[in-house]
Design a protein around this motif. Structure first.
Motif, PDB file in Angstrom:
ATOM      1  N   LEU A  58       0.811  -1.218   0.000  1.00 45.56           N
ATOM      2  CA  LEU A  58       0.000   0.000   0.000  1.00 45.56           C
ATOM      3  C   LEU A  58       0.847   1.272   0.000  1.00 45.56           C
ATOM      4  O   LEU A  58       0.567   2.214  -0.736  1.00 45.56           O
ATOM      5  CB  LEU A  58      -0.919  -0.005   1.228  1.00 45.56           C
ATOM      6  N   TRP A  59       1.914   1.294   0.810  1.00 46.98           N
ATOM      7  CA  TRP A  59       2.710   2.512   0.978  1.00 46.98           C
ATOM      8  C   TRP A  59       3.388   2.910  -0.314  1.00 46.98           C
ATOM      9  O   TRP A  59       4.098   2.118  -0.919  1.00 46.98           O
ATOM     10  CB  TRP A  59       3.764   2.319   2.071  1.00 46.98           C
ATOM     11  N   GLY A  60       3.142   4.133  -0.744  1.00 41.39           N
ATOM     12  CA  GLY A  60       3.751   4.649  -1.956  1.00 41.39           C
ATOM     13  C   GLY A  60       3.032   4.243  -3.229  1.00 41.39           C
ATOM     14  O   GLY A  60       3.421   4.660  -4.316  1.00 41.39           O
ATOM     15  N   ARG A  61       1.991   3.429  -3.105  1.00 41.11           N
ATOM     16  CA  ARG A  61       1.228   3.004  -4.280  1.00 41.11           C
ATOM     17  C   ARG A  61       0.212   4.081  -4.641  1.00 41.11           C
ATOM     18  O   ARG A  61      -0.393   4.695  -3.762  1.00 41.11           O
ATOM     19  CB  ARG A  61       0.515   1.679  -3.985  1.00 41.11           C
ATOM     20  N   ARG A  62       0.033   4.305  -5.902  1.00 36.26           N
ATOM     21  CA  ARG A  62      -0.974   5.251  -6.360  1.00 36.26           C
ATOM     22  C   ARG A  62      -2.348   4.613  -6.174  1.00 36.26           C
ATOM     23  O   ARG A  62      -2.552   3.437  -6.481  1.00 36.26           O
ATOM     24  CB  ARG A  62      -0.736   5.594  -7.831  1.00 36.26           C
TER      25      ARG A  62
END
Length: 136
Positions: A58-62
């Motif tokens: 999830l982290w950094g995912r658009r």
């Protein structure tokens, strides 16, 4: 304290708090965050898609781009959001206000402390290759 220095001291203190925020959260915070996440588990899981997309990676995912998940709303896909502490805080507080037209029909996590604990837990639990494996 010199009143002219107050803004610089406040900025420096904020920077130190932000720097400290990258350290591993307390176990009690993670435990509370996991308990809050149990509410999300009807639609989400860390390692697999359900009604909603998986949270691994999830982290950094658009927003709107989890590989293999196809049920995103156009509103979320077009939002331009990249998931981090700030964007998750805004979204989880009131998803429908943060992204009008989102398919996530959830009223949100209104309690600031619960939301902070949830975000801390998600950050730890959703690290691909370290704590979870993404499904394709």
């Amino acid at each position: 304290m010199n009143p002219r220095l107050a803004p610089a001291v406040a900025w420096l203190a904020g920077g130190l708090l932000v720097a400290g925020a990258s350290a591993a959260p307390e176990p009690a915070v993670l435990q509370r965050g996991e308990q809050v996440y149990a509410r999300c588990a009807a639609c989400h899981a860390i390692e697999g898609h359900r009604t909603g997309p998986q949270h691994c990676g999830l982290w950094g995912r658009r927003a709107g781009t989890a590989q293999g998940y196809t049920n995103y709303s156009k509103a979320l896909q077009r939002s331009g959001i990249v998931w981090d502490e700030h964007s998750l805080d805004l979204f989880l507080k009131d998803p429908m206000k943060a992204v009008p037209g989102t398919a996530m029909g959830y009223a949100g996590v209104k309690d600031d402390a619960e939301r902070a604990d949830l975000i801390a837990w998600l950050k730890e639990a959703s690290q691909p290759g370290k704590t979870c494996q993404t499904k394709r």
